[in-house]
Design a protein around this motif. Sequence first.
Motif, PDB file in Angstrom:
ATOM      1  N   ALA A 120     -10.424   9.107  -7.186  1.00  0.00           N
ATOM      2  CA  ALA A 120      -9.834   8.928  -6.048  1.00  0.00           C
ATOM      3  C   ALA A 120     -10.143   9.590  -5.100  1.00  0.00           C
ATOM      4  CB  ALA A 120      -8.395   7.946  -6.338  1.00  0.00           C
ATOM      5  N   HIS A 121      -9.836   9.232  -3.742  1.00  0.00           N
ATOM      6  CA  HIS A 121     -10.165   9.887  -2.725  1.00  0.00           C
ATOM      7  C   HIS A 121      -8.784   9.054  -2.071  1.00  0.00           C
ATOM      8  CE1 HIS A 121     -11.827   6.921  -0.129  1.00  0.00           C
ATOM      9  NE2 HIS A 121     -12.289   6.213  -1.682  1.00  0.00           N
ATOM     10  N   PRO A 122      -8.241  10.554  -1.063  1.00  0.00           N
ATOM     11  CA  PRO A 122      -7.028  10.461  -0.390  1.00  0.00           C
ATOM     12  C   PRO A 122      -7.040   9.363   1.049  1.00  0.00           C
ATOM     13  CG  PRO A 122      -7.623  12.377  -0.257  1.00  0.00           C
ATOM     14  CD  PRO A 122      -8.231  12.243  -0.651  1.00  0.00           C
ATOM     15  N   HIS A 123      -8.521   8.755   1.759  1.00  0.00           N
ATOM     16  CA  HIS A 123      -8.824   7.832   2.161  1.00  0.00           C
ATOM     17  C   HIS A 123      -7.838   6.589   1.603  1.00  0.00           C
ATOM     18  CE1 HIS A 123      -9.655   6.928   6.600  1.00  0.00           C
ATOM     19  NE2 HIS A 123     -10.333   6.455   6.085  1.00  0.00           N
ATOM     20  N   MET A 124      -8.506   6.267   0.784  1.00  0.00           N
ATOM     21  CA  MET A 124      -7.931   4.932  -0.139  1.00  0.00           C
ATOM     22  C   MET A 124      -6.078   4.335   0.426  1.00  0.00           C
ATOM     23  SD  MET A 124      -9.901   5.276  -3.673  1.00  0.00           S
ATOM     24  CE  MET A 124      -8.691   4.107  -4.534  1.00  0.00           C
ATOM     25  N   VAL A 125      -5.717   5.869   0.202  1.00  0.00           N
ATOM     26  CA  VAL A 125      -4.053   5.235   0.689  1.00  0.00           C
ATOM     27  C   VAL A 125      -3.913   4.956   2.028  1.00  0.00           C
ATOM     28  CG1 VAL A 125      -1.494   6.433   1.529  1.00  0.00           C
ATOM     29  CG2 VAL A 125      -3.395   8.022  -0.270  1.00  0.00           C
ATOM     30  N   ARG A 126      -4.757   4.876   2.798  1.00  0.00           N
ATOM     31  CA  ARG A 126      -4.912   4.273   4.344  1.00  0.00           C
ATOM     32  C   ARG A 126      -5.271   3.617   3.956  1.00  0.00           C
ATOM     33  NH1 ARG A 126      -4.939   5.298  10.241  1.00  0.00           N
ATOM     34  NH2 ARG A 126      -6.803   4.507  11.047  1.00  0.00           N
ATOM     35  N   SER A 127      -6.298   2.746   3.311  1.00  0.00           N
ATOM     36  CA  SER A 127      -6.717   1.258   3.103  1.00  0.00           C
ATOM     37  C   SER A 127      -5.736   0.544   2.428  1.00  0.00           C
ATOM     38  CB  SER A 127      -7.867   1.436   2.316  1.00  0.00           C
ATOM     39  OG  SER A 127      -8.971   2.148   2.963  1.00  0.00           O
ATOM     40  N   THR A 128      -4.753   0.926   1.657  1.00  0.00           N
ATOM     41  CA  THR A 128      -4.094   1.045   0.890  1.00  0.00           C
ATOM     42  C   THR A 128      -3.065  -0.142   1.783  1.00  0.00           C
ATOM     43  OG1 THR A 128      -4.335   1.914  -0.935  1.00  0.00           O
ATOM     44  CG2 THR A 128      -2.046   0.590  -1.030  1.00  0.00           C
ATOM     45  N   VAL A 129      -2.507   0.810   2.810  1.00  0.00           N
ATOM     46  CA  VAL A 129      -1.507   0.319   3.556  1.00  0.00           C
ATOM     47  C   VAL A 129      -2.458  -1.329   4.108  1.00  0.00           C
ATOM     48  CG1 VAL A 129       0.122   0.821   5.688  1.00  0.00           C
ATOM     49  CG2 VAL A 129      -0.484   2.197   3.787  1.00  0.00           C
ATOM     50  N   ALA A 130      -3.223  -0.620   4.770  1.00  0.00           N
ATOM     51  CA  ALA A 130      -3.830  -1.674   5.585  1.00  0.00           C
ATOM     52  C   ALA A 130      -3.865  -3.330   4.386  1.00  0.00           C
ATOM     53  CB  ALA A 130      -5.241  -1.835   5.692  1.00  0.00           C
ATOM     54  N   THR A 131      -3.892  -2.813   3.467  1.00  0.00           N
ATOM     55  CA  THR A 131      -4.692  -4.244   3.068  1.00  0.00           C
ATOM     56  C   THR A 131      -2.802  -4.704   2.228  1.00  0.00           C
ATOM     57  OG1 THR A 131      -6.502  -2.828   1.457  1.00  0.00           O
ATOM     58  CG2 THR A 131      -5.361  -4.805   0.187  1.00  0.00           C
ATOM     59  N   ILE A 132      -1.826  -4.187   2.139  1.00  0.00           N
ATOM     60  CA  ILE A 132      -0.489  -4.508   1.301  1.00  0.00           C
ATOM     61  C   ILE A 132       0.055  -5.135   2.900  1.00  0.00           C
ATOM     62  CG2 ILE A 132       1.689  -4.213   1.081  1.00  0.00           C
ATOM     63  CD1 ILE A 132       0.079  -2.179  -0.562  1.00  0.00           C
ATOM     64  N   LEU A 133      -0.699  -4.609   3.968  1.00  0.00           N
ATOM     65  CA  LEU A 133       0.184  -5.351   5.831  1.00  0.00           C
ATOM     66  C   LEU A 133      -0.542  -6.609   5.539  1.00  0.00           C
ATOM     67  CD1 LEU A 133       0.761  -2.133   7.077  1.00  0.00           C
ATOM     68  CD2 LEU A 133       2.296  -3.421   5.898  1.00  0.00           C
ATOM     69  N   ALA A 134      -1.788  -6.420   5.557  1.00  0.00           N
ATOM     70  CA  ALA A 134      -2.681  -7.851   5.647  1.00  0.00           C
ATOM     71  C   ALA A 134      -2.137  -8.221   4.921  1.00  0.00           C
ATOM     72  CB  ALA A 134      -3.697  -7.380   5.870  1.00  0.00           C
ATOM     73  N   GLN A 135      -2.093  -8.564   3.530  1.00  0.00           N
ATOM     74  CA  GLN A 135      -1.764  -9.794   2.335  1.00  0.00           C
ATOM     75  C   GLN A 135       0.069 -10.239   2.885  1.00  0.00           C
ATOM     76  OE1 GLN A 135      -1.773  -7.931  -0.946  1.00  0.00           O
ATOM     77  NE2 GLN A 135      -4.400  -7.791  -1.310  1.00  0.00           N
ATOM     78  N   SER A 136       0.874  -9.623   3.483  1.00  0.00           N
ATOM     79  CA  SER A 136       2.039 -10.039   3.915  1.00  0.00           C
ATOM     80  C   SER A 136       2.449 -10.551   5.406  1.00  0.00           C
ATOM     81  CB  SER A 136       2.750  -9.121   3.790  1.00  0.00           C
ATOM     82  OG  SER A 136       2.761  -8.115   4.279  1.00  0.00           O
ATOM     83  N   GLU A 137       1.269  -9.410   5.937  1.00  0.00           N
ATOM     84  CA  GLU A 137       2.129  -9.543   7.655  1.00  0.00           C
ATOM     85  C   GLU A 137       0.940 -10.149   8.190  1.00  0.00           C
ATOM     86  OE1 GLU A 137       5.083  -9.979   8.885  1.00  0.00           O
ATOM     87  OE2 GLU A 137       5.848  -9.198   6.121  1.00  0.00           O
ATOM     88  N   GLY A 138      -0.616 -10.224   7.876  1.00  0.00           N
ATOM     89  CA  GLY A 138      -1.673 -10.624   8.818  1.00  0.00           C
ATOM     90  C   GLY A 138      -2.519  -9.387   9.259  1.00  0.00           C
ATOM     91  N   THR A 139      -3.714  -9.558   9.748  1.00  0.00           N
ATOM     92  CA  THR A 139      -4.698  -8.788   9.991  1.00  0.00           C
ATOM     93  C   THR A 139      -3.650  -7.467  11.138  1.00  0.00           C
ATOM     94  OG1 THR A 139      -6.683  -9.919   8.996  1.00  0.00           O
ATOM     95  CG2 THR A 139      -7.373  -8.207   9.864  1.00  0.00           C
ATOM     96  N   LEU A 140      -3.742  -8.151  12.067  1.00  0.00           N
ATOM     97  CA  LEU A 140      -3.025  -8.274  13.106  1.00  0.00           C
ATOM     98  C   LEU A 140      -2.090  -6.957  13.071  1.00  0.00           C
ATOM     99  CD1 LEU A 140      -3.425  -7.883  16.804  1.00  0.00           C
ATOM    100  CD2 LEU A 140      -2.117  -9.742  16.520  1.00  0.00           C
ATOM    101  N   ALA A 141      -1.097  -7.004  12.337  1.00  0.00           N
ATOM    102  CA  ALA A 141       0.189  -5.881  11.397  1.00  0.00           C
ATOM    103  C   ALA A 141      -0.410  -4.862  11.286  1.00  0.00           C
ATOM    104  CB  ALA A 141       0.859  -6.772  10.717  1.00  0.00           C
ATOM    105  N   ALA A 142      -1.852  -4.816  10.763  1.00  0.00           N
ATOM    106  CA  ALA A 142      -2.073  -4.009   9.700  1.00  0.00           C
ATOM    107  C   ALA A 142      -3.198  -2.956  11.164  1.00  0.00           C
ATOM    108  CB  ALA A 142      -3.093  -4.235   8.864  1.00  0.00           C
ATOM    109  N   SER A 143      -3.438  -3.461  11.559  1.00  0.00           N
ATOM    110  CA  SER A 143      -4.537  -3.130  12.800  1.00  0.00           C
ATOM    111  C   SER A 143      -3.352  -2.393  13.763  1.00  0.00           C
ATOM    112  CB  SER A 143      -5.005  -4.013  13.827  1.00  0.00           C
ATOM    113  OG  SER A 143      -6.030  -3.824  14.632  1.00  0.00           O
TER     114      SER A 143
END
Length: 353
Positions: free
Chosen positions: A297-320
């Motif tokens: 695993a690499h640390p940049h996956m943490v940023r993708s994790t945050v984006a994925t979780i927020l997109a699933q719950s609040e939508g892509t705009l919130a993640a962006s």
Amino acid sequence: MGTHGVISTRKRNRRWEARTTVRTASGEYVRKYASGGSKTEAVNLLLERVQDAAPLTDLNRRSSIQSLGEQWRLNMLTKGLAPRTVDRYEWTLEKHINHYIGRLTIEELTTSRAQSFLVMLQDKHGAGVAKGARTVLLQMFTMAVQDDIVQRNPVQDTTLRRADRKEVESFTAEQIPTLRKNLNGDVLDVFDVMLGTGLRISEVLAIRWEDIDFSQNRLQVTGAVKRTKREGLHRGAPKSLGSMQWLYLPDFSMHPLRERERWCELVFPTSTGGLWEPTNFRKQWRKQLAGTAYASAHPHMVRSTVATILAQSEGTLAASKQLGHSSESITAKHYIARPDEAPNLSQILNRLL
């Protein structure tokens, strides 16, 4: 244009005078004059003054691509580009363009030769290197067209093969607790801040105490730790203007910030109070996860994790917006992991029959 005629000299009142006629870049003929204590001094001063009328470049179609690249590089340095962009362009110019085709003349780089060169780069060094080389070559020959060295840009009609798209990697909510158990010390503290913000490593390592508002559980992104060839390791601006914003933090991210000792201006300094370089952080990350299920695993996956979780719950705009991106498409393409299965819509489809 840009050349001068015969230089005439004469001695007058114990000083030497030098005169000539110059044709300027606009085509006008202008008399130039200089004087000095000796004939040589007068002539040299005159030659300095006629430089203002010199052509924009002394390159021609038989000049080497390496010479064109050097002229382009000097011009690029005046454009105010980000230091890391300058480093990347200079590396591409020297490592790939000059190495493989630098000895060709400008007129010898036809579209077919440029295409063959880029295909070779993509096969040998990957799509990223080929794309970077095409960008630099395109700019170099655009400058050559603007300076009337060539009539058209041979790189304009080249194409690159579509690279296979890599799947976005992220951690699942179930993996995070076990991942945290394998981290400790400063690495764990940085991880918790990244997980609660979606910030890049470089941005977290640049946080100062003055950037944190403990009364409202938020922090302001004001910098990033970078290393460039000209400036070395330094605290510079974040990657984009969108990154410079206030972010509200969850309790698990505020906890390490409240507990850390304030002995210098940085929240996450080295043992001597200096900047913690992202490369060294990654080394500590790999060391702590070696031999575990997360060794790759690499640390940049943490940023993708945050984006994925927020997109699933609040939508892509919130993640962006959380990641500071200029558009949702960037977030969706590069930071949101694709789910393993489609949502269960079978009950809706049942209504069809």
